[in-house]
Design a protein around this motif. Structure first.
Motif, mmCIF file in Angstrom:
data_model
loop_
_atom_site.group_PDB
_atom_site.id
_atom_site.type_symbol
_atom_site.label_atom_id
_atom_site.label_comp_id
_atom_site.label_asym_id
_atom_site.label_seq_id
_atom_site.Cartn_x
_atom_site.Cartn_y
_atom_site.Cartn_z
ATOM 1 N N MET A 96 47.325 51.048 44.468
ATOM 2 C CA MET A 96 48.408 50.091 44.704
ATOM 3 C C MET A 96 47.902 48.915 45.535
ATOM 4 O O MET A 96 48.185 47.756 45.240
ATOM 5 C CB MET A 96 49.573 50.773 45.430
ATOM 6 N N ASN A 97 47.136 49.223 46.568
ATOM 7 C CA ASN A 97 46.582 48.201 47.449
ATOM 8 C C ASN A 97 45.714 47.217 46.657
ATOM 9 O O ASN A 97 45.788 46.001 46.876
ATOM 10 C CB ASN A 97 45.772 48.874 48.560
ATOM 11 N N GLN A 98 44.901 47.736 45.734
ATOM 12 C CA GLN A 98 44.041 46.868 44.922
ATOM 13 C C GLN A 98 44.846 45.877 44.105
ATOM 14 O O GLN A 98 44.421 44.738 43.911
ATOM 15 C CB GLN A 98 43.164 47.703 43.985
ATOM 16 N N GLN A 99 46.007 46.302 43.613
ATOM 17 C CA GLN A 99 46.843 45.398 42.817
ATOM 18 C C GLN A 99 47.607 44.414 43.700
ATOM 19 O O GLN A 99 47.770 43.244 43.347
ATOM 20 C CB GLN A 99 47.820 46.202 41.955
ATOM 21 N N LEU A 100 48.063 44.867 44.839
ATOM 22 C CA LEU A 100 48.817 43.995 45.746
ATOM 23 C C LEU A 100 47.940 42.936 46.407
ATOM 24 O O LEU A 100 48.419 41.846 46.723
ATOM 25 C CB LEU A 100 49.528 44.824 46.807
ATOM 26 N N VAL A 101 46.668 43.258 46.615
ATOM 27 C CA VAL A 101 45.778 42.308 47.289
ATOM 28 C C VAL A 101 45.596 41.022 46.467
ATOM 29 O O VAL A 101 45.252 39.979 47.015
ATOM 30 C CB VAL A 101 44.424 42.966 47.656
ATOM 31 N N GLU A 102 45.876 41.085 45.169
ATOM 32 C CA GLU A 102 45.814 39.883 44.341
ATOM 33 C C GLU A 102 46.893 38.873 44.740
ATOM 34 O O GLU A 102 46.741 37.682 44.523
ATOM 35 C CB GLU A 102 45.976 40.244 42.864
ATOM 36 N N HIS A 103 47.972 39.358 45.337
ATOM 37 C CA HIS A 103 49.085 38.501 45.735
ATOM 38 C C HIS A 103 49.161 38.302 47.246
ATOM 39 O O HIS A 103 49.719 37.318 47.711
ATOM 40 C CB HIS A 103 50.408 39.092 45.236
ATOM 41 N N PHE A 104 48.614 39.260 47.996
ATOM 42 C CA PHE A 104 48.666 39.242 49.457
ATOM 43 C C PHE A 104 47.279 39.599 49.987
ATOM 44 O O PHE A 104 46.941 40.771 50.120
ATOM 45 C CB PHE A 104 49.697 40.256 49.970
ATOM 46 N N PRO A 105 46.449 38.604 50.292
ATOM 47 C CA PRO A 105 45.054 38.874 50.643
ATOM 48 C C PRO A 105 44.841 39.528 52.012
ATOM 49 O O PRO A 105 43.744 39.964 52.310
ATOM 50 C CB PRO A 105 44.407 37.488 50.604
ATOM 51 N N ASP A 106 45.870 39.650 52.821
ATOM 52 C CA ASP A 106 45.700 40.164 54.179
ATOM 53 C C ASP A 106 46.221 41.590 54.347
ATOM 54 O O ASP A 106 46.815 41.923 55.358
ATOM 55 C CB ASP A 106 46.403 39.237 55.168
#
Length: 176
Positions: A96-106
């Motif tokens: 999930m983190n890998q997919q969310l980091v595309e939208h939220f880099p921090d």
């Protein structure tokens, strides 16, 4: 504060991660059914958190230490079910983190920990902006629950791409 597109994206990201990371074998099915009302309960809960400057997402994976779950995740090994299940939960949260980091880099991700299933009614104390609960069935025999709890002090809206293909990697290490 959390838009409908963001809610849908968070759910789809979770569904894809659960189908690829909570199963012990890639050939096993993972059926996910939204559970209206009160959260699906298990006697134990593995809690994981993904946090950013904009929001905090709490992933709670509910399980019972029963024969079917123990056989599925532990087999004949002499390990505690909670320990093994935390590893699977960590893989799911990491996807999930890998997919969310595309939208939220921090983003930052917590270490998994186990709580009593009795903690679930207290989620409302966090004053979540979005709360969804799901019943999962793995390989037609193992029953789990999952709750997604998102808290945000700022407006949150994004659209995630199709997550089914994105979560099918084999878990290789990323080099930074």
């Amino acid at each position: 504060m959390i838009g409908e597109r963001a809610k849908d994206s968070i759910d789809r990201i979770f569904f894809a991660a659960a189908r690829t990371r909570l199963v012990a074998d890639a050939q096993h099915a993972c059926e996910i059914v939204p559970h209206a009302g009160e959260a699906v309960r298990g006697e134990q809960v593995v809690a994981l958190t993904i946090s950013s400057m904009q929001f905090r997402l709490l992933l709670l994976l509910h399980f019972n230490d029963d024969e079917a779950t123990r056989r599925y995740y532990v087999g004949d090994a002499q390990r505690a079910l909670a320990e093994t299940f935390m590893e699977f939960g960590n893989l799911c949260c990491g996807a999930m983190n890998q997919q969310l980091v595309e939208h939220f880099p921090d983003l930052g991700m917590s270490t998994p920990y186990v709580l009593s299933g009795g903690c679930l009614p207290y989620l409302q104390e966090l004053k979540p902006n979005y709360l969804s609960s799901h019943a999962l069935t793995l390989d037609a025999s193992v029953r789990l629950g999952a709750t997604l709890c998102v808290c945000s002090k700022t407006p949150l809206d994004f659209v995630a791409a199709d997550q089914e293909a994105a979560c099918e990697s084999s878990g290789e290490l990323e080099m930074f």
